[in-house]
Design an enzyme around this catalytic site. Structure first.
Site, PDB file in Angstrom:
ATOM      1  N   CYS A  89      -2.028  10.174  -6.139  1.00  0.00           N
ATOM      2  CA  CYS A  89      -3.163   9.905  -5.235  1.00  0.00           C
ATOM      3  C   CYS A  89      -4.192  11.029  -5.364  1.00  0.00           C
ATOM      4  O   CYS A  89      -3.865  12.184  -5.143  1.00  0.00           O
ATOM      5  CB  CYS A  89      -2.724   9.782  -3.785  1.00  0.00           C
ATOM      6  N   ASN A 146     -13.406   5.116  -4.896  1.00  0.00           N
ATOM      7  CA  ASN A 146     -12.803   5.120  -3.566  1.00  0.00           C
ATOM      8  C   ASN A 146     -12.244   6.478  -3.220  1.00  0.00           C
ATOM      9  O   ASN A 146     -11.814   7.242  -4.085  1.00  0.00           O
ATOM     10  CB  ASN A 146     -11.692   4.062  -3.465  1.00  0.00           C
ATOM     11  N   SER A 147     -12.319   6.768  -1.936  1.00  0.00           N
ATOM     12  CA  SER A 147     -11.571   7.898  -1.395  1.00  0.00           C
ATOM     13  C   SER A 147     -11.013   7.455  -0.054  1.00  0.00           C
ATOM     14  O   SER A 147     -11.428   7.910   1.009  1.00  0.00           O
ATOM     15  CB  SER A 147     -12.468   9.131  -1.238  1.00  0.00           C
ATOM     16  N   GLY A 177      -5.674  -1.084 -14.592  1.00  0.00           N
ATOM     17  CA  GLY A 177      -6.960  -0.446 -14.877  1.00  0.00           C
ATOM     18  C   GLY A 177      -7.886  -1.378 -15.617  1.00  0.00           C
ATOM     19  O   GLY A 177      -7.623  -1.742 -16.765  1.00  0.00           O
ATOM     20  N   LYS A 232       0.854  -1.191   0.000  1.00  0.00           N
ATOM     21  CA  LYS A 232       0.000   0.000   0.000  1.00  0.00           C
ATOM     22  C   LYS A 232       0.892   1.244   0.000  1.00  0.00           C
ATOM     23  O   LYS A 232       1.920   1.277   0.682  1.00  0.00           O
ATOM     24  CB  LYS A 232      -0.885  -0.001   1.260  1.00  0.00           C
TER      25      LYS A 232
HETATM   26  O1  RRO Z   1      -5.557   5.809  -0.551  1.00  0.00           O
HETATM   27  C1  RRO Z   1      -6.207   6.273  -1.506  1.00  0.00           C
HETATM   28  O2  RRO Z   1      -7.216   6.964  -1.348  1.00  0.00           O
HETATM   29  C2  RRO Z   1      -5.793   6.072  -2.900  1.00  0.00           C
HETATM   30  C3  RRO Z   1      -4.505   6.266  -3.336  1.00  0.00           C
HETATM   31 BR1  RRO Z   1      -3.084   6.633  -2.189  1.00  0.00          BR
HETATM   32  C4  RRO Z   1      -4.234   6.180  -4.724  1.00  0.00           C
HETATM   33  O3  RRO Z   1      -3.098   6.371  -5.197  1.00  0.00           O
HETATM   34  N1  RRO Z   1      -5.255   5.899  -5.555  1.00  0.00           N
HETATM   35  C5  RRO Z   1      -6.518   5.714  -5.115  1.00  0.00           C
HETATM   36  O4  RRO Z   1      -7.414   5.458  -5.928  1.00  0.00           O
HETATM   37  N2  RRO Z   1      -6.759   5.781  -3.765  1.00  0.00           N
END
Ligand code: RRO
Length: 312
Positions: free
Chosen positions: A131, A70-71, A250, A46
């Site tokens: 990100c 996602n966030s 992707g 991660k």
């Molecule tokens: O952790 C996230 O929210 C996240 C990251 Br660091 C990223 O590089 N890409 C993404 O979709 N989520």
């Protein structure tokens, strides 16, 4: 004979081109070990910050019929945790380890990369320049001059091969400008295309509401939504940076999308949304499907079709 899925790059051989996209099944040691113990050809951690982070408030991931939003906000156990994992990792097991770093500022990235360099481990950093989910922090990959400056410093801080995770680009001028910058850095060995398509908005019609809490519902898109954009980025960067390796990421959910990424020029292929939904069994399934497709087409190895996408 069964088609050979092995791939040799960065001086290492992977038995399969598939591994996890950073962010999925890689926050804890248990998850990382599950990827390592699966049919995946490599493992990536991660994205980490210097110090541990909780990330954004939940709900922060939602699946939809076309993929995911996602966030997460960079929840991670902190650089030391992944450094310790990298120190203990069984490199002789034949599955390369990639360590994703996403410092909240350039100095944090440099600090982490210097420590990683001093540790002299056979892992490879993937520096996350993309990100989309930390409130108030724009994606460095969209600031091409800023990215060039950062890469100057990163190249100095890390004296061995490394890679970057790029955001998706949407214009040929940007592909060319970004490639021209990246081509200047000799130790930049690979680019991973793409991170999620940032700041999409998914709406639940019944609830008349967004589906994730952070940033009033904005989040990074993955899955089917992003496949054509990912393929465009893989093909364009593979074409514009012949001395670099491109890792495709992707919309991979079966052998067919893995084949498409490799045909577009990808050396290895990461799996994100599908892995999140299905778990590590996805690797063996996708590999079997990729093998079957290659067999049907008469290909014995990935080299026979990588980057050979035809135009009309
Ligand atoms: O952790 C996230 O929210 C996240 C990251 Br660091 C990223 O590089 N890409 C993404 O979709 N989520």
């Amino acid at each position: 004979m069964s088609p050979d899925l092995s791939v040799t790059w960065l001086g290492q051989t992977m038995q399969s081109p598939l591994y996890n996209a950073s962010g999925v099944m890689c926050r804890s040691e248990d998850e990382l070990d599950a990827v390592r113990g699966s049919a995946a050809g490599a493992v990536i951690t991660k994205s980490c910050t210097r110090l541990p982070r909780e990330g954004n408030p939940e709900p922060r991931y939602a699946s939809t019929s076309l993929g995911s939003i996602n966030s997460m906000g960079l929840p991670n156990a902190g650089f030391r945790y992944y450094l310790d994992y990298a120190r203990r990792y069984d490199y002789a097991g034949g599955k390369p380890l990639f360590v994703s770093v996403a410092g909240l500022c350039l100095d944090d990235n440099l600090t982490m990369l210097r420590v990683l360099a001093e540790a002299v481990l056979p892992c490879f950093p993937e520096v996350n320049l993309s990100c989309p989910n930390v409130p108030g922090k724009p994606q460095l990959g969209y600031d091409i001059a800023g990215m060039a400056e950062a890469l100057e410093a990163i190249s100095e801080a890390y004296p061995r091969p490394f890679g970057v995770k790029l955001p998706p680009y949407f214009d040929p001028v940007h592909f060319a400008e970004v490639a021209a910058v990246l081509n200047r850095f000799e130790r930049l060995a690979f680019v991973t295309c793409i991170n999620s398509i940032g700041n999409g908005l998914v709406i639940d019609v019944d609830a008349e509401a967004v589906v994730i809490k952070p940033k009033a519902g904005l989040g990074g898109l993955g899955g089917d939504y992003v496949l054509p954009t990912a393929l465009a980025n893989v093909r364009e960067f593979a074409r514009l940076m012949p001395a670099k390796q491109v890792v495709g990421c992707g919309g991979v959910k079966s052998g067919r999308e893995a084949f498409m990424h490799i045909l577009a020029g990808a050396r290895a292929v990461q799996v994100g949304t599908c892995l999140y939904e299905e778990g590590v069994g996805a690797f063996a399934r996708i590999e079997a499907e990729l093998r079957a497709l290659m067999q049907e087409k008469g290909y014995a190895s990935l080299d026979e079709f990588r980057g050979k996408l035809k135009t009309l």
